[in-house]
Design an enzyme around this catalytic site. Structure first.
Site, PDB file in Angstrom:
ATOM      1  N   CYS A  99      28.930  99.167  48.352  1.00 24.46           N
ATOM      2  CA  CYS A  99      29.667  99.271  47.090  1.00 24.46           C
ATOM      3  C   CYS A  99      30.476  98.003  46.897  1.00 24.46           C
ATOM      4  O   CYS A  99      31.101  97.513  47.854  1.00 24.46           O
ATOM      5  CB  CYS A  99      30.599 100.481  47.139  1.00 24.46           C
ATOM      6  SG  CYS A  99      31.557 100.710  45.634  1.00 24.46           S
ATOM      7  N   HIS A 141      25.588 107.410  42.905  1.00 22.94           N
ATOM      8  CA  HIS A 141      26.673 106.544  43.380  1.00 22.94           C
ATOM      9  C   HIS A 141      27.557 106.098  42.208  1.00 22.94           C
ATOM     10  O   HIS A 141      28.793 106.190  42.270  1.00 22.94           O
ATOM     11  CB  HIS A 141      26.072 105.336  44.111  1.00 22.94           C
ATOM     12  CG  HIS A 141      27.070 104.334  44.568  1.00 22.94           C
ATOM     13  ND1 HIS A 141      27.312 104.064  45.898  1.00 22.94           N
ATOM     14  CD2 HIS A 141      27.918 103.515  43.874  1.00 22.94           C
ATOM     15  CE1 HIS A 141      28.274 103.148  45.983  1.00 22.94           C
ATOM     16  NE2 HIS A 141      28.646 102.783  44.778  1.00 22.94           N
ATOM     17  N   GLU A 142      26.904 105.614  41.137  1.00 25.21           N
ATOM     18  CA  GLU A 142      27.686 105.100  39.990  1.00 25.21           C
ATOM     19  C   GLU A 142      28.503 106.203  39.343  1.00 25.21           C
ATOM     20  O   GLU A 142      29.670 106.006  38.993  1.00 25.21           O
ATOM     21  CB  GLU A 142      26.761 104.461  38.948  1.00 25.21           C
ATOM     22  CG  GLU A 142      26.114 103.164  39.358  1.00 25.21           C
ATOM     23  CD  GLU A 142      27.058 102.217  40.024  1.00 25.21           C
ATOM     24  OE1 GLU A 142      28.235 102.110  39.614  1.00 25.21           O
ATOM     25  OE2 GLU A 142      26.632 101.574  40.986  1.00 25.21           O
ATOM     26  N   HIS A 145      31.764 107.232  40.814  1.00 29.72           N
ATOM     27  CA  HIS A 145      32.927 106.391  40.488  1.00 29.72           C
ATOM     28  C   HIS A 145      33.718 106.962  39.303  1.00 29.72           C
ATOM     29  O   HIS A 145      34.928 106.752  39.205  1.00 29.72           O
ATOM     30  CB  HIS A 145      32.482 104.970  40.130  1.00 29.72           C
ATOM     31  CG  HIS A 145      32.191 104.090  41.313  1.00 29.72           C
ATOM     32  ND1 HIS A 145      33.156 103.710  42.210  1.00 29.72           N
ATOM     33  CD2 HIS A 145      31.049 103.501  41.737  1.00 29.72           C
ATOM     34  CE1 HIS A 145      32.619 102.920  43.138  1.00 29.72           C
ATOM     35  NE2 HIS A 145      31.332 102.780  42.873  1.00 29.72           N
TER      36      HIS A 145
HETATM   37 NI    NI Z   1      30.138 101.510  44.052  1.00 30.39          NI
END
Ligand code: NI
Length: 177
Positions: A99, A141-142, A145
């Site tokens: 990341c 993953h995105e 966030h």
């Molecule tokens: Ni990330």
């Protein structure tokens, strides 16, 4: 404009981001420009607005096929706003992630292997995709966030978390997001 990417420890990365309500605005275009410039500068696979300190539900991602990383599948350049993720089936798959907010490290993270996702593009047009594997991983993953979740918070076996140079000495690794 290239923006500073916040690093793990900054409280802004832990906040839940707000939905975008107005599309095709100069403000949204400027945000997407900054996300693209910043991601390109850092050679990332994806970037979420909270990583540059903007608390909106906006992510971008995309990966070109690269002979240096033959195991990495291509992902089309995508703008995904107000995303909704629906895992398909219960199959989880563990693989390495990095990341841009946790530079220099990698960890093995379980993710849903099959995924349907939908959301809006920058004009506000809805679209939907059904994906698997690496593409599904990058989206999960995105979108994490946007809910204040960083990948280390999902690692189940912390023996599989560490510095890139120590975990993979001398190896050329695919991009992080
Ligand atoms: Ni990330």
């Amino acid at each position: 404009m290239i923006r500073e990417v916040l690093r793990m420890g900054d409280a802004r990365l832990l906040a839940v981001a707000e939905p975008v309500e107005r599309f095709a605005t100069p403000e949204l275009a400027a945000l997407l420009g900054d996300l693209r410039d910043t991601m390109a500068q850092l050679n990332g696979a994806g970037l979420a607005a909270p990583q540059i300190g903007v608390g909106l539900r906006v992510v971008i991602f995309g990966v070109r096929s690269n002979p240096r990383y033959p195991q990495v599948e291509e992902i089309p350049d995508t703008v995904l706003i107000n995303p909704v993720l629906e895992p398909i089936g219960a199959e989880l798959e563990e693989d390495w992630e990095g990341c841009l907010s946790v530079p220099g490290m990698r960890g093995a993270v379980p993710r849903h292997r099959h995924l349907r996702y939908s959301g809006c593009d920058e004009q506000g047009l809805r679209f939907e995709r059904t994906v698997q594997g690496f593409h599904a991983r990058v989206v999960q993953h995105e979108c994490d966030h946007l809910d204040g979740i960083l990948y280390p918070m999902r690692i189940r076996d912390l023996t599989k978390f560490g510095f890139i140079e120590a975990l993979f000495p001398g190896q050329d690794l695919p991009p992080e997001d």
